[in-house]
Design a protein around this motif. Sequence first.
Motif, PDB file in Angstrom:
ATOM      1  N   ARG A   1      13.524 -31.759 -15.683  1.00 12.93           N
ATOM      2  CA  ARG A   1      12.524 -31.741 -14.616  1.00 12.93           C
ATOM      3  C   ARG A   1      13.136 -31.692 -13.224  1.00 12.93           C
ATOM      4  NH1 ARG A   1       8.032 -35.723 -17.641  1.00 12.93           N
ATOM      5  NH2 ARG A   1       7.427 -34.107 -19.159  1.00 12.93           N
TER       6      ARG A   1
ATOM      7  N   GLU B   1      14.118 -27.991 -12.839  1.00 10.64           N
ATOM      8  CA  GLU B   1      12.946 -27.180 -12.494  1.00 10.64           C
ATOM      9  C   GLU B   1      12.597 -27.330 -11.013  1.00 10.64           C
ATOM     10  OE1 GLU B   1      10.219 -26.526 -16.455  1.00 10.64           O
ATOM     11  OE2 GLU B   1       9.672 -28.165 -15.107  1.00 10.64           O
TER      12      GLU B   1
ATOM     13  N   HIS C   1      10.778 -22.857 -16.616  1.00 11.43           N
ATOM     14  CA  HIS C   1      10.955 -23.695 -17.811  1.00 11.43           C
ATOM     15  C   HIS C   1      12.105 -23.207 -18.690  1.00 11.43           C
ATOM     16  CE1 HIS C   1       9.954 -26.292 -21.183  1.00 11.43           C
ATOM     17  NE2 HIS C   1       9.997 -25.233 -21.968  1.00 11.43           N
TER      18      HIS C   1
ATOM     19  N   GLN D   1       1.720 -25.544 -20.083  1.00 14.58           N
ATOM     20  CA  GLN D   1       2.699 -24.890 -19.223  1.00 14.58           C
ATOM     21  C   GLN D   1       3.216 -23.577 -19.786  1.00 14.58           C
ATOM     22  OE1 GLN D   1       5.605 -27.871 -18.041  1.00 14.58           O
ATOM     23  NE2 GLN D   1       3.998 -29.236 -17.319  1.00 14.58           N
TER      24      GLN D   1
END
Length: 220
Positions: free
Chosen positions: A79, A82, A97, A163
């Motif tokens: 995360r 990202e 992703h 997502q």
Amino acid sequence: MATSTVENYLKQILLLSEGASDLVSMGALATALDVVPGSATTMVKSLAADGLAEHHLRHGVKLTAAGRRVALGVLRRHRLIETFLVEVLKMDWTEVHAEAEQLEHAISDAVLDRLDALLGHPAADPHGDPIPTRLGKLDSQVYATLATCVVATPLRIVRLTEQSGEFLQFAEQNGLRPGTRLRVGTRNLAAGLITLKKPSGRPLTLSLAAAGNILVAPAG
């Protein structure tokens, strides 16, 4: 050091358990990792032998404290990467992703700490997913969705739980990113539709299924 395959399994078990200690079925794990159930079972037995997971025959799998620490570390790397790709490298938030999936296994803790500091220690990634802290704490706050929230209440989008590239592109095209302020104008359960109203622009009609993937909090 755990292999990338081990890290992927541990991270997926954590995600499927929604950060808690609930058992994850072998079928759900195999589906999420796109492997046959037999392969998932073999790997889970290996994780259990290494003290990273508990395998409950015919019931599922859950992480041990050691496995949870590894999984949270992988999730933190994913995360933060990202966030870096979007905020610093200006990549499209609908496409990061896959890049993060590759980089999360290569980046060191030292580099990760530098990225965290550079980004200002963000609490969430571009999709609104909470980022585990350096000490392994993960925000577990429960939010309503656009399918369940109170109608006509001012809201802000907190997180998108679906997502896939297609869903994120739909969200981008319709201004449904985390931080967006809006309210549900109407909710028709029989038709399975809701109408969204934002401060600017036309009302947007959304299916209840899609609305259930968008977490919201009171705008205030």
